[in-house]
Design a protein around this motif. Structure first.
Motif, PDB file in Angstrom:
ATOM      1  N   LEU A 203       0.854  -1.186   0.000  1.00 37.75           N
ATOM      2  CA  LEU A 203       0.000   0.000   0.000  1.00 37.75           C
ATOM      3  C   LEU A 203       0.890   1.236   0.000  1.00 37.75           C
ATOM      4  N   GLY A 204       0.938   1.912  -1.127  1.00 40.28           N
ATOM      5  CA  GLY A 204       1.800   3.071  -1.302  1.00 40.28           C
ATOM      6  C   GLY A 204       2.909   2.746  -2.285  1.00 40.28           C
ATOM      7  N   LEU A 205       2.823   3.305  -3.492  1.00 40.92           N
ATOM      8  CA  LEU A 205       3.804   3.025  -4.537  1.00 40.92           C
ATOM      9  C   LEU A 205       4.544   4.300  -4.928  1.00 40.92           C
ATOM     10  N   GLY A 206       4.898   5.075  -3.899  1.00 43.74           N
ATOM     11  CA  GLY A 206       5.657   6.295  -4.131  1.00 43.74           C
ATOM     12  C   GLY A 206       7.128   6.003  -4.357  1.00 43.74           C
ATOM     13  N   SER A 207       7.980   6.971  -4.062  1.00 39.54           N
ATOM     14  CA  SER A 207       9.405   6.834  -4.360  1.00 39.54           C
ATOM     15  C   SER A 207      10.030   5.652  -3.637  1.00 39.54           C
ATOM     16  N   MET A 208       9.538   5.326  -2.445  1.00 40.98           N
ATOM     17  CA  MET A 208      10.048   4.164  -1.707  1.00 40.98           C
ATOM     18  C   MET A 208       9.237   2.913  -2.016  1.00 40.98           C
ATOM     19  N   GLY A 209       7.929   3.024  -1.961  1.00 38.58           N
ATOM     20  CA  GLY A 209       7.063   1.851  -2.104  1.00 38.58           C
ATOM     21  C   GLY A 209       7.173   1.171  -3.451  1.00 38.58           C
ATOM     22  N   LEU A 210       7.374   1.950  -4.513  1.00 39.39           N
ATOM     23  CA  LEU A 210       7.487   1.343  -5.840  1.00 39.39           C
ATOM     24  C   LEU A 210       8.725   0.459  -5.915  1.00 39.39           C
ATOM     25  N   GLY A 211       9.846   0.966  -5.416  1.00 39.42           N
ATOM     26  CA  GLY A 211      11.069   0.158  -5.405  1.00 39.42           C
ATOM     27  C   GLY A 211      10.923  -1.081  -4.543  1.00 39.42           C
ATOM     28  N   MET A 212      10.228  -0.957  -3.415  1.00 38.05           N
ATOM     29  CA  MET A 212      10.018  -2.098  -2.536  1.00 38.05           C
ATOM     30  C   MET A 212       9.121  -3.137  -3.194  1.00 38.05           C
ATOM     31  N   ALA A 213       8.073  -2.677  -3.880  1.00 44.47           N
ATOM     32  CA  ALA A 213       7.192  -3.611  -4.589  1.00 44.47           C
ATOM     33  C   ALA A 213       7.967  -4.347  -5.677  1.00 44.47           C
ATOM     34  N   ARG A 214       8.828  -3.627  -6.373  1.00 44.36           N
ATOM     35  CA  ARG A 214       9.655  -4.270  -7.403  1.00 44.36           C
ATOM     36  C   ARG A 214      10.564  -5.329  -6.789  1.00 44.36           C
TER      37      ARG A 214
END
Length: 314
Positions: A17-28
């Motif tokens: 939940l949250g695909l910002g500058s941090m979350g997108l990299g974490m999801a990847r």
């Protein structure tokens, strides 16, 4: 430190939940680890960026979290975390019955403890897991995570922790301990950013060659990680937000609140907070936190480098 539980339960779906500058990299990083992950962000561009790479996205947080065994929450603050958990479209009851909620937002430890108690009353687990490292390390799966929670929370969250972090510090069984460690980090980070910006702006006021200043200081005792990382933004005249001013307005504000409650003096972080407030009040709240150098320059008449694109188009 190894988890106290020797065998973790099977990993089901992971919701980010949250695909910002941090979350997108974490999801990847989680997807790269082979886990089944679905992401959500209220900003359509962020969700589209994940979807463009083949990532699955949901139309809402509750949809993403329904039946998920691990919910990784990567939002800005405690208020957003609480709304995602217990708001009108909250995910607390939508998660799998024995799921773990991994909270990455920087927040007051007392709030982390309150949220954990409320979630754990539903039979789910809460892992207080703020992180450090920035967007580059998030994309590399090389963050530092400062986590606290029960052994079951660690066991259930371990696959995601392993995917997003190079270092996971297990800091106790009580949620809130991770948040407290993160606030010590933020105190230092905020002071170091302010000091780095003060130093480079003072060097500019002295008429020094700033590239040479950077070379000399980074090879000397006065350097810091923040000086090495943030001063290049000033040298490039690039204040696109890698880490925004408002983050430290929030985090150093939390430090002040914690210190006031504890009757503990924190004069250096208080002074740094004033500079972040000055930057925010000057319209730079969403700009890179190296913008503090621009505040010092405006106060002193120092001349800082212009953006390279501005120079090339002149």
């Amino acid at each position: 430190m190894e988890s106290a539980v020797s065998s973790a339960p099977p990993v089901g779906r992971v919701a980010v939940l949250g695909l910002g500058s941090m979350g997108l990299g974490m999801a990847r990083s989680i997807a790269r680890a082979g886990l089944d992950v679905v992401g959500f962000d209220p900003m359509s561009a962020a969700a589209e960026a994940f979807a463009a790479e083949g990532g699955r996205t949901a139309a809402g947080a509750r949809e993403a979290a329904t039946g998920a065994c691990i919910v990784l929450c990567v939002v800005v603050n405690a208020a957003q975390t609480e709304a995602l958990l217990f708001g009108p479209e909250g995910v607390a009851e939508a998660m799998a019955p024995d799921a773990v909620f991994v909270s990455c937002a920087t927040m007051d430890p007392d709030i982390a403890r309150r949220l954990a108690a409320k979630l754990e009353a539903t039979g789910r687990h809460y892992l207080d897991a703020p992180m450090s490292g920035g967007p580059v390390r998030a994309a590399e799966g090389a963050l530092t995570v400062m986590a606290s929670g029960g052994s079951a929370a660690f066991a259930r969250g371990r696959p995601v922790l392993d995917a997003i972090a190079a270092k996971v510090y297990e800091l106790g069984e009580a949620p809130g301990q991770g948040a407290a460690f993160k606030m010590i980090n933020q105190l230092l980070a905020g002071v170091h950013i302010a000091a780095a910006c003060e130093a480079i702006a003072f060097a500019a006021r002295q008429g020094l060659d700033l590239d040479r200043v950077y070379e000399v200081i980074t090879a000397s005792a006065g350097s810091s990680w923040m000086f090495e990382n943030r001063v290049p933004h000033v040298l490039d005249g690039d204040y696109a937000p890698k880490s925004a001013v408002e983050i430290f307005v929030k985090d150093l504000g939390i430090v002040q609140d914690m210190a006031r409650t504890a009757r503990f003096p924190v004069p250096l972080s208080a002074a740094a907070l004033q500079m972040f407030l000055a930057a925010s009040g000057s319209g730079m709240g969403s700009a890179d936190d190296a913008s503090l150098a621009r505040v010092y320059a405006a106060l002193s008449g120092a001349s800082l480098p212009e953006a390279k694109t501005a120079k090339s188009s002149a």
